[in-house]
Design a protein around this motif. Sequence first.
Motif, short mmCIF file in Angstrom:
data_model
loop_
_atom_site.label_atom_id
_atom_site.label_comp_id
_atom_site.label_asym_id
_atom_site.label_seq_id
_atom_site.Cartn_x
_atom_site.Cartn_y
_atom_site.Cartn_z
N GLU A 196 0.78 -1.41 -0.18
CA GLU A 196 0.08 0.11 -0.07
C GLU A 196 0.91 1.38 -0.07
N HIS A 197 1.95 1.15 0.74
CA HIS A 197 2.74 2.42 0.80
C HIS A 197 3.51 2.82 -0.39
N TYR A 198 3.91 1.47 -1.27
CA TYR A 198 4.52 1.51 -2.50
C TYR A 198 3.72 2.11 -3.72
N PHE A 199 2.39 1.83 -3.86
CA PHE A 199 1.54 2.04 -4.73
C PHE A 199 0.71 3.13 -4.47
N LYS A 200 0.64 3.54 -3.31
CA LYS A 200 -0.21 4.84 -3.06
C LYS A 200 0.59 6.17 -2.50
#
Length: 211
Positions: free
Chosen positions: A61-65
């Motif tokens: 979630e951190h990577y893609f958002k």
Amino acid sequence: MLDCNNYDYFIFDCDGVIFDSNKLKGIAFADSLPYESSEFVKLFVEYHKQHGGISRYEKFEHYFKNIQNYPDADYKISEALILFGSIVKKGLLKCNYVPGILEFLEIQATIGKPMFVVSGSDEVELREVLLTRGILKYFREVYGSPISKIENTSKVIDEIGVQKKGCFFGDSRSDYEAAKKFALDFIYVSQFSEWEEGDKFSNYTLKNFLI
């Protein structure tokens, strides 16, 4: 020398404590982003190393958002989680144990000490791996993500009781924070840890379980 007689029960992280699997996880995170640029993949793997013990759900979630801010982030997260889970499960089924852990588990099981796993790994996947490898029998309960380590450690405390003295064998800051939250001794297992400062926070440091 660590005196295990001081404790009524034990909590174990998995990666780096039961299995020599920290490097495996780093490679799996990278391989789960086959269409991303190497620059961003490198950033992501460093983020993973700095946040050991946090669930894969939070990390993707951190990577893609946050790192990439993709409009279709939820779809990409779902794809990456499926690929990551496949890679990791295969790796966990064949990776090495942390030296001495099997003997340690057998001794404590013979004595009758309750033992638990509290891990950032996916709970269903981890139960399957431990069962297949023949060591699920040692643990009263196995807890994992998507629920946090602090919440899962709370489940152990609720079952065992606050009056009992326990310790948390871990190798990451999230393990330390869960132990500290519930006044458990934090035993830092250093041999395969990616958290270089762990011994500064521990009640006791072990290289591995050859003790």
